[in-house]
Write an enzyme that holds these catalytic residues in place. Structure first.
Site, PDB file in Angstrom:
ATOM      1  N   HIS A   1      26.291  -6.115   7.735  1.00  0.00           N
ATOM      2  CA  HIS A   1      25.179  -6.779   8.427  1.00  0.00           C
ATOM      3  C   HIS A   1      23.865  -6.328   7.808  1.00  0.00           C
ATOM      4  CE1 HIS A   1      22.761  -8.537  11.459  1.00  0.00           C
ATOM      5  NE2 HIS A   1      22.766  -7.570  12.351  1.00  0.00           N
TER       6      HIS A   1
ATOM      7  N   ASP B   1      18.343  -2.186  11.002  1.00  0.00           N
ATOM      8  CA  ASP B   1      18.868  -0.968  11.627  1.00  0.00           C
ATOM      9  C   ASP B   1      20.159  -0.529  10.938  1.00  0.00           C
ATOM     10  OD1 ASP B   1      19.705  -3.397  12.799  1.00  0.00           O
ATOM     11  OD2 ASP B   1      20.411  -2.415  14.616  1.00  0.00           O
TER      12      ASP B   1
ATOM     13  N   TYR C   1      24.101  -5.208  26.447  1.00  0.00           N
ATOM     14  CA  TYR C   1      24.050  -5.549  25.015  1.00  0.00           C
ATOM     15  C   TYR C   1      24.516  -6.989  24.814  1.00  0.00           C
ATOM     16  CZ  TYR C   1      24.634  -4.685  20.006  1.00  0.00           C
ATOM     17  OH  TYR C   1      24.543  -4.729  18.641  1.00  0.00           O
TER      18      TYR C   1
ATOM     19  N   HIS D   1      26.810   0.277  16.835  1.00  0.00           N
ATOM     20  CA  HIS D   1      26.008   0.965  17.863  1.00  0.00           C
ATOM     21  C   HIS D   1      26.948   1.487  18.944  1.00  0.00           C
ATOM     22  CE1 HIS D   1      22.152  -0.716  16.470  1.00  0.00           C
ATOM     23  NE2 HIS D   1      22.718  -1.915  16.431  1.00  0.00           N
TER      24      HIS D   1
ATOM     25  N   HIS E   1      25.791 -11.618  14.856  1.00  0.00           N
ATOM     26  CA  HIS E   1      24.792 -12.518  15.418  1.00  0.00           C
ATOM     27  C   HIS E   1      23.773 -12.990  14.395  1.00  0.00           C
ATOM     28  CE1 HIS E   1      21.282  -9.564  16.126  1.00  0.00           C
ATOM     29  NE2 HIS E   1      22.160  -8.915  15.374  1.00  0.00           N
TER      30      HIS E   1
ATOM     31  N   HIS F   1      13.197  -3.678  19.584  1.00  0.00           N
ATOM     32  CA  HIS F   1      12.527  -4.991  19.487  1.00  0.00           C
ATOM     33  C   HIS F   1      12.519  -5.761  20.817  1.00  0.00           C
ATOM     34  CE1 HIS F   1      16.378  -7.005  18.887  1.00  0.00           C
ATOM     35  NE2 HIS F   1      16.505  -6.679  17.614  1.00  0.00           N
TER      36      HIS F   1
ATOM     37  N   GLU G   1      20.684  -6.688   9.069  1.00  0.00           N
ATOM     38  CA  GLU G   1      19.530  -6.311   9.899  1.00  0.00           C
ATOM     39  C   GLU G   1      19.146  -4.863   9.604  1.00  0.00           C
ATOM     40  OE1 GLU G   1      19.836  -7.416  14.050  1.00  0.00           O
ATOM     41  OE2 GLU G   1      17.673  -7.152  14.334  1.00  0.00           O
TER      42      GLU G   1
ATOM     43  N   ASP H   1      27.625  -5.360  14.704  1.00  0.00           N
ATOM     44  CA  ASP H   1      26.985  -5.255  16.029  1.00  0.00           C
ATOM     45  C   ASP H   1      27.941  -5.586  17.174  1.00  0.00           C
ATOM     46  OD1 ASP H   1      24.390  -4.458  15.391  1.00  0.00           O
ATOM     47  OD2 ASP H   1      23.705  -6.500  15.050  1.00  0.00           O
TER      48      ASP H   1
HETATM   49 FE1  FEO Z   1      21.822  -6.973  14.319  1.00  0.00          FE
HETATM   50 FE2  FEO Z   1      22.211  -3.658  15.101  1.00  0.00          FE
HETATM   51  O1  FEO Z   1      21.503  -5.144  14.192  1.00  0.00           O
END
Ligand code: FEO
Length: 394
Positions: free
Chosen positions: A78, A82, A191, A224, A145, A24, A80, A164
């Site tokens: 989380h 992903d 990051y 990640h 976040h 993104h 989001e 994250d």
């Molecule tokens: Fe906030 Fe890796 O997604």
């Protein structure tokens, strides 16, 4: 990548996204990974899932360890996509009535992400859950976040599943800090600069909270990149340092150019700054990526932004960068503007106003040069750079 046992009975069942180059709008030149973790205890627990397109790969990883139907519940740290995109497919395989544990905001968010209403159970901040020989505790990390973000801490083993936080966009077989070494730090910094800088004050509070709670963190497993097992304090300390935003004696000269005049100005300004002993990075915006420029800005005291005037305003690429940086709210910066112009020359004023709106301390009204810089104009740019360098050193 096949599942890996990262601690006794705990498996990395996530996936590597070797080919992603744009997350993104964030340049991911080393790909990324979507980490998910399977704890096999008296209860079998899956922590987070992966991006939708990787669901079957993750299910195959789980199946290599246990029959997915044996999973007792899923923890969603989380929302989001992903990390939650694969949730519907996972639930289809493990049983749609199985509980999905999440924060209160996670419950709201997941309900809005997926039409099927799974068996969500919102956990309280600090709530503990025994899953056999291990005890888990849930820690709300609201706005780190997203509003739903939370950590899951395995109190028994001292393993923090940090969502994250402490992550990096990096795909690779070197999944531990002691294997990859310091080569991971630039990715961790990038990051932080692009995803977490906006929440720096919350990170400092969280670090205090973790210290007050006396959590014995022996391993950090983010969603990640690599796992911090040798020295988890290293990434926590780096986050504290970056969050304090005490900039280095460094200037970033970021610019775009139409006919090379603003480029010539930028390079002469950078020469002037360098003469003062200040580290300086001249960056042509169109030859770089906004996430890379933001990484350079993370520890730069001076933001020096250049644009030619086009159609009575700034270059769109410069506007893009300013919008992006403004959203991440860097603190404790000084800055100024420059640019070549033909007849109206509004760009310098517009950039200066944008920097002021970001809370950047303006150290000079800015430098405008009409058309092509001659030797006198180059001299003005050198002096301008020297003044910026003196302010950085001051
Ligand atoms: Fe906030 Fe890796 O997604």
């Amino acid at each position: 990548m096949r599942p890996i046992e990262i601690a006794k009975g705990i498996y990395h069942v996530g996936v590597q996204d070797w080919n992603i180059r744009d997350f993104h709008g964030y340049s991911t030149d080393r790909g990324s990974s979507y980490n998910a973790y399977l704890i096999v205890d008296e209860n079998i627990v899956l922590i987070d899932t992966v991006k939708k397109g990787f669901a079957d790969q993750m299910l195959a990883n789980i199946e290599a360890v246990v029959d997915p139907k044996k999973i007792d519940f899923v923890i969603s740290n989380h929302t989001e996509m992903d990390h939650s995109g694969a949730l519907p497919r996972v639930m289809h395989y493990i049983g749609e009535d199985k509980p999905v544990l999440c924060s209160k905001m996670g419950h709201k968010n997941l309900s809005r992400h997926f039409p099927r209403n799974f068996n969500y159970r919102a956990v309280e901040n600090g709530e503990e859950l025994s899953i056999g020989k291990r005890k888990l505790v849930f820690l709300e990390t609201r706005m780190l976040h997203w509003p739903d973000s939370m950590f899951t801490f395995d109190k028994t083993e001292g393993i923090l599943f940090s969502s994250d936080a402490f992550g990096q966009h990096h795909a690779g077989y070197e999944i531990f800090d002691d294997v990859i070494g310091d080569a991971i730090m630039p990715q961790a910094k990038k990051y932080f600069a692009n995803i977490l800088l906006l929440y720096a004050s919350k990170i400092l509070k969280l670090a205090e909270q973790i210290s007050e709670m006396g959590l014995d963190i022996r391993m950090i497993c983010p969603d990640h990149g690599i796992i911090w097992r040798k020295d988890p304090a290293k990434i926590i300390n780096a986050y504290v340092t970056w969050s304090k935003q005490i900039p280095a004696n460094k200037a970033v000269v970021a610019y775009d150019t139409m006919w090379e005049s603003t480029r010539a100005m930028a390079e002469a300004i950078a020469d002037g700054i360098a003469e003062t002993g200040v580290e300086v990075k001249p960056i042509h915006i169109r030859s770089s990526d906004r996430s890379e420029i933001m990484t350079e800005l993370l520890d730069a005291k001076a933001m020096v932004i250049g644009s030619p005037t086009i159609n009575n305003t700034i270059f769109p690429t410069v506007a893009d960068l300013l919008t992006y940086v403004k959203g991440l709210r860097p603190k404790n910066r000084i800055g100024t503007a420059f640019g070549s112009y033909g007849w109206s020359g509004e760009a310098v004023k517009i950039i200066r106003e944008e920097l002021e709106a970001m809370g950047v301390g303006i150290i000079d009204p800015g430098l405008r040069i009409q058309y092509v810089p001659d030797s006198d104009a180059v001299g003005q740019c050198l002096d301008f750079g020297r003044r910026i360098g003196a302010e950085v050193n001051g």
